[in-house]
Motif scaffolding. Structure first.
Motif, PDB file in Angstrom:
ATOM      1  N   THR A 150       0.853  -1.190   0.000  1.00 16.62           N
ATOM      2  CA  THR A 150       0.000   0.000   0.000  1.00 16.62           C
ATOM      3  C   THR A 150       0.885   1.235   0.000  1.00 16.62           C
ATOM      4  O   THR A 150       1.829   1.332   0.775  1.00 16.62           O
ATOM      5  N   ARG A 154       0.925   5.573   0.054  1.00 14.18           N
ATOM      6  CA  ARG A 154       0.198   6.823   0.333  1.00 14.18           C
ATOM      7  C   ARG A 154       0.949   7.933  -0.378  1.00 14.18           C
ATOM      8  O   ARG A 154       2.082   8.253  -0.039  1.00 14.18           O
ATOM      9  N   ASP A 189      -0.760  13.469  -2.355  1.00 18.01           N
ATOM     10  CA  ASP A 189      -2.110  14.021  -2.244  1.00 18.01           C
ATOM     11  C   ASP A 189      -2.938  13.290  -1.186  1.00 18.01           C
ATOM     12  O   ASP A 189      -4.142  13.472  -1.094  1.00 18.01           O
ATOM     13  N   ASN A 190      -2.267  12.449  -0.386  1.00 20.95           N
ATOM     14  CA  ASN A 190      -2.856  11.702   0.724  1.00 20.95           C
ATOM     15  C   ASN A 190      -3.799  10.579   0.260  1.00 20.95           C
ATOM     16  O   ASN A 190      -4.529  10.030   1.065  1.00 20.95           O
ATOM     17  N   LYS A 191      -3.789  10.254  -1.013  1.00 21.51           N
ATOM     18  CA  LYS A 191      -4.580   9.139  -1.518  1.00 21.51           C
ATOM     19  C   LYS A 191      -3.744   7.878  -1.431  1.00 21.51           C
ATOM     20  O   LYS A 191      -2.517   7.920  -1.535  1.00 21.51           O
ATOM     21  N   THR A 192      -4.401   6.749  -1.209  1.00 24.65           N
ATOM     22  CA  THR A 192      -3.697   5.484  -1.105  1.00 24.65           C
ATOM     23  C   THR A 192      -4.025   4.594  -2.298  1.00 24.65           C
ATOM     24  O   THR A 192      -5.046   4.776  -2.967  1.00 24.65           O
ATOM     25  N   MET A 193      -3.142   3.635  -2.529  1.00 25.37           N
ATOM     26  CA  MET A 193      -3.341   2.683  -3.621  1.00 25.37           C
ATOM     27  C   MET A 193      -2.702   1.364  -3.233  1.00 25.37           C
ATOM     28  O   MET A 193      -1.580   1.336  -2.724  1.00 25.37           O
ATOM     29  N   ARG A 200       1.042   8.647 -10.408  1.00 28.05           N
ATOM     30  CA  ARG A 200       0.443   9.425  -9.317  1.00 28.05           C
ATOM     31  C   ARG A 200       1.457  10.433  -8.768  1.00 28.05           C
ATOM     32  O   ARG A 200       2.558  10.569  -9.273  1.00 28.05           O
TER      33      ARG A 200
END
Length: 93
Positions: free
Chosen positions: A8, A10, A13-17, A31
């Motif tokens: 995972t 982060r 932009d503080n988005k996770t994937m 990203r």
């Protein structure tokens, strides 16, 4: 099913994937990373591209990708599951 043990990330932009394949890694490289000019990032991007094209071992590319994410501090480390402790205890003499 993923090709590798998923990791995972982060992003800035503080988005996770959740990334578990070379195709996922290719998407993640697009990203927001802290430094897309860092040598580890550039090498990971090169190896991931080669792996997608079939000219590089996917394992090598994924490991380079994971290393770049770790170096830039975007790899989220999860705590080990209690199941691992149970397996370790059962396997020890």
């Amino acid at each position: 099913m993923t090709a590798f043990m998923p990791i995972t990330l982060r992003f800035c932009d503080n988005k996770t994937m959740l990334v578990g394949s070379v195709a996922d890694a290719q998407t993640a490289l697009q990203r927001q990373w802290p430094d897309k000019t860092a040598p580890a990032y550039i090498e990971a991007a090169r190896l991931v591209r080669l792996a997608v094209e079939g000219n590089c071992c996917p394992r090598t590319a994924f490991e380079a990708f994971s290393k770049a994410a770790r170096r830039q501090g975007i790899l989220m480390v999860k705590s080990k599951s209690r199941a691992y402790d149970w397996l370790d205890a059962a396997a020890s003499p």
